[in-house]
Design a protein around this motif. Structure first.
Motif, PDB file in Angstrom:
ATOM      1  N   ALA A   9      79.924   1.056  49.576  1.00 29.10           N
ATOM      2  CA  ALA A   9      79.150   0.945  48.363  1.00 29.10           C
ATOM      3  C   ALA A   9      78.016   1.721  48.849  1.00 29.10           C
ATOM      4  O   ALA A   9      77.219   2.550  47.864  1.00 29.10           O
ATOM      5  N   GLN A  10      77.268   1.189  49.951  1.00 24.72           N
ATOM      6  CA  GLN A  10      76.110   1.966  50.309  1.00 24.72           C
ATOM      7  C   GLN A  10      76.132   3.304  50.688  1.00 24.72           C
ATOM      8  O   GLN A  10      75.309   3.947  50.194  1.00 24.72           O
ATOM      9  N   ALA A  11      77.410   3.712  51.223  1.00 21.51           N
ATOM     10  CA  ALA A  11      77.519   5.375  51.548  1.00 21.51           C
ATOM     11  C   ALA A  11      77.793   5.993  50.209  1.00 21.51           C
ATOM     12  O   ALA A  11      77.204   7.082  50.086  1.00 21.51           O
ATOM     13  N   GLU A  12      78.344   5.403  49.122  1.00 19.35           N
ATOM     14  CA  GLU A  12      78.662   5.943  47.851  1.00 19.35           C
ATOM     15  C   GLU A  12      77.198   6.232  47.116  1.00 19.35           C
ATOM     16  O   GLU A  12      76.879   7.202  46.475  1.00 19.35           O
ATOM     17  N   LEU A  13      76.356   5.071  47.359  1.00 20.78           N
ATOM     18  CA  LEU A  13      75.000   5.149  46.641  1.00 20.78           C
ATOM     19  C   LEU A  13      74.356   6.334  47.346  1.00 20.78           C
ATOM     20  O   LEU A  13      73.525   7.295  46.612  1.00 20.78           O
ATOM     21  N   ASP A  14      74.273   6.536  48.682  1.00 24.35           N
ATOM     22  CA  ASP A  14      73.405   7.394  49.260  1.00 24.35           C
ATOM     23  C   ASP A  14      74.099   8.900  48.886  1.00 24.35           C
ATOM     24  O   ASP A  14      73.145   9.789  48.891  1.00 24.35           O
ATOM     25  N   ARG A  60      77.783  -0.822  33.928  1.00 20.63           N
ATOM     26  CA  ARG A  60      77.695   0.986  33.877  1.00 20.63           C
ATOM     27  C   ARG A  60      76.080   0.963  33.934  1.00 20.63           C
ATOM     28  O   ARG A  60      75.413   0.453  33.193  1.00 20.63           O
ATOM     29  N   LEU A  61      75.977   2.092  34.622  1.00 16.06           N
ATOM     30  CA  LEU A  61      74.697   2.797  34.308  1.00 16.06           C
ATOM     31  C   LEU A  61      74.512   3.367  33.090  1.00 16.06           C
ATOM     32  O   LEU A  61      75.598   3.764  32.730  1.00 16.06           O
ATOM     33  N   LYS A  62      73.246   3.454  32.645  1.00 16.93           N
ATOM     34  CA  LYS A  62      73.098   4.214  31.046  1.00 16.93           C
ATOM     35  C   LYS A  62      73.197   5.738  31.317  1.00 16.93           C
ATOM     36  O   LYS A  62      73.574   6.454  30.356  1.00 16.93           O
ATOM     37  N   ARG A  63      72.306   6.192  32.053  1.00 11.51           N
ATOM     38  CA  ARG A  63      72.014   7.674  32.082  1.00 11.51           C
ATOM     39  C   ARG A  63      73.064   8.357  32.852  1.00 11.51           C
ATOM     40  O   ARG A  63      73.253   9.636  32.731  1.00 11.51           O
ATOM     41  N   PHE A  64      73.646   7.739  33.881  1.00 12.89           N
ATOM     42  CA  PHE A  64      74.661   8.261  34.816  1.00 12.89           C
ATOM     43  C   PHE A  64      75.978   7.820  34.672  1.00 12.89           C
ATOM     44  O   PHE A  64      76.229   6.681  34.309  1.00 12.89           O
ATOM     45  N   PRO A  65      77.098   8.663  34.945  1.00 11.72           N
ATOM     46  CA  PRO A  65      78.400   8.289  34.743  1.00 11.72           C
ATOM     47  C   PRO A  65      78.980   7.447  36.080  1.00 11.72           C
ATOM     48  O   PRO A  65      80.009   7.708  36.648  1.00 11.72           O
ATOM     49  N   TYR A  66      78.155   6.175  36.167  1.00  9.13           N
ATOM     50  CA  TYR A  66      78.515   5.450  37.806  1.00  9.13           C
ATOM     51  C   TYR A  66      78.450   4.143  37.017  1.00  9.13           C
ATOM     52  O   TYR A  66      77.720   3.773  36.017  1.00  9.13           O
ATOM     53  N   SER A  67      79.254   3.094  37.887  1.00  9.03           N
ATOM     54  CA  SER A  67      79.146   1.820  37.566  1.00  9.03           C
ATOM     55  C   SER A  67      78.961   1.129  38.919  1.00  9.03           C
ATOM     56  O   SER A  67      79.107   1.620  39.827  1.00  9.03           O
ATOM     57  N   VAL A  68      78.538  -0.036  38.766  1.00 14.56           N
ATOM     58  CA  VAL A  68      78.143  -1.090  39.990  1.00 14.56           C
ATOM     59  C   VAL A  68      79.316  -2.031  39.811  1.00 14.56           C
ATOM     60  O   VAL A  68      79.363  -2.832  38.870  1.00 14.56           O
ATOM     61  N   VAL A  69      80.343  -2.131  40.872  1.00 13.38           N
ATOM     62  CA  VAL A  69      81.270  -3.069  40.806  1.00 13.38           C
ATOM     63  C   VAL A  69      81.112  -4.296  41.782  1.00 13.38           C
ATOM     64  O   VAL A  69      80.721  -3.708  43.010  1.00 13.38           O
ATOM     65  N   TYR A  70      81.221  -5.151  41.332  1.00 11.30           N
ATOM     66  CA  TYR A  70      80.749  -6.335  42.123  1.00 11.30           C
ATOM     67  C   TYR A  70      81.433  -7.643  41.895  1.00 11.30           C
ATOM     68  O   TYR A  70      82.344  -7.756  41.090  1.00 11.30           O
ATOM     69  N   THR A  71      81.552  -8.523  42.926  1.00 12.33           N
ATOM     70  CA  THR A  71      81.945  -9.894  42.874  1.00 12.33           C
ATOM     71  C   THR A  71      80.877 -11.043  43.366  1.00 12.33           C
ATOM     72  O   THR A  71      79.934 -10.657  43.875  1.00 12.33           O
ATOM     73  N   LEU A  72      81.187 -12.364  43.126  1.00 12.67           N
ATOM     74  CA  LEU A  72      79.987 -13.513  43.727  1.00 12.67           C
ATOM     75  C   LEU A  72      80.795 -13.816  44.765  1.00 12.67           C
ATOM     76  O   LEU A  72      82.206 -14.136  44.822  1.00 12.67           O
ATOM     77  N   ASP A  73      80.166 -13.915  45.940  1.00 14.30           N
ATOM     78  CA  ASP A  73      80.568 -14.235  47.158  1.00 14.30           C
ATOM     79  C   ASP A  73      79.666 -15.177  47.474  1.00 14.30           C
ATOM     80  O   ASP A  73      78.589 -15.232  48.081  1.00 14.30           O
ATOM     81  N   ALA A  74      80.033 -16.555  47.919  1.00 21.51           N
ATOM     82  CA  ALA A  74      79.314 -17.770  47.960  1.00 21.51           C
ATOM     83  C   ALA A  74      77.795 -17.601  47.077  1.00 21.51           C
ATOM     84  O   ALA A  74      77.914 -17.559  45.857  1.00 21.51           O
ATOM     85  N   ALA A  75      77.026 -17.469  47.701  1.00 22.39           N
ATOM     86  CA  ALA A  75      75.555 -17.785  47.016  1.00 22.39           C
ATOM     87  C   ALA A  75      75.137 -16.246  46.780  1.00 22.39           C
ATOM     88  O   ALA A  75      74.070 -15.971  46.210  1.00 22.39           O
ATOM     89  N   ASP A  76      75.917 -15.275  47.061  1.00 20.80           N
ATOM     90  CA  ASP A  76      75.665 -13.747  47.087  1.00 20.80           C
ATOM     91  C   ASP A  76      76.396 -12.917  46.196  1.00 20.80           C
ATOM     92  O   ASP A  76      77.418 -13.414  45.462  1.00 20.80           O
ATOM     93  N   ILE A  77      75.748 -11.965  45.785  1.00 23.54           N
ATOM     94  CA  ILE A  77      76.539 -10.866  44.838  1.00 23.54           C
ATOM     95  C   ILE A  77      76.706  -9.883  45.665  1.00 23.54           C
ATOM     96  O   ILE A  77      76.105  -9.028  46.462  1.00 23.54           O
ATOM     97  N   LEU A  78      78.141  -9.621  45.671  1.00 21.79           N
ATOM     98  CA  LEU A  78      78.506  -8.587  46.794  1.00 21.79           C
ATOM     99  C   LEU A  78      79.048  -7.097  46.011  1.00 21.79           C
ATOM    100  O   LEU A  78      79.996  -7.349  45.079  1.00 21.79           O
TER     101      LEU A  78
END
Length: 100
Positions: A9-14, A60-78
């Motif tokens: 996900a970090q690589a996709e963002l970069d 979904r992001l508003k200005r760009f055609p991207y989404s952040v896909v996530y799950t809850l992992d214990a106390a974190d958002i992954l």
């Protein structure tokens, strides 16, 4: 709750930041700022966005055609993916941890 990005996900963002930076001055920065804004909103309201499954959500992001896909992992958002909305739907599903 804290937000963690899986390495892919970090690589996709970069990669997306780099691509937008090549398109126009400041556009890569605008993409990063919008993504950070979305991540902060997810951190504040993790249950607020569209459920894809019982445990996975998408914002979904508003200005760009991207989404952040996530799950809850214990106390974190992954964050599983910073996914382009018009390419290979659900390609990130193999990133889900066995406990999910």
């Amino acid at each position: 709750m804290s937000v963690r990005l899986l390495e892919p996900a970090q690589a996709e963002l970069d990669e997306a930041i780099g691509w937008y930076a090549e398109q126009a001055p400041g556009l890569g920065d605008a993409f990063l700022l919008e993504t950070l804004k979305v991540l902060k909103l997810i951190e504040q309201f993790p249950q607020a966005w569209h459920p894809l499954t019982l445990e996975i959500r998408r914002c979904r992001l508003k200005r760009f055609p991207y989404s952040v896909v996530y799950t809850l992992d214990a106390a974190d958002i992954l964050v599983l993916a910073v996914a382009h909305q018009h390419r290979k739907p659900s390609y990130w599903r193999n990133r889900i941890l066995p406990s999910h």
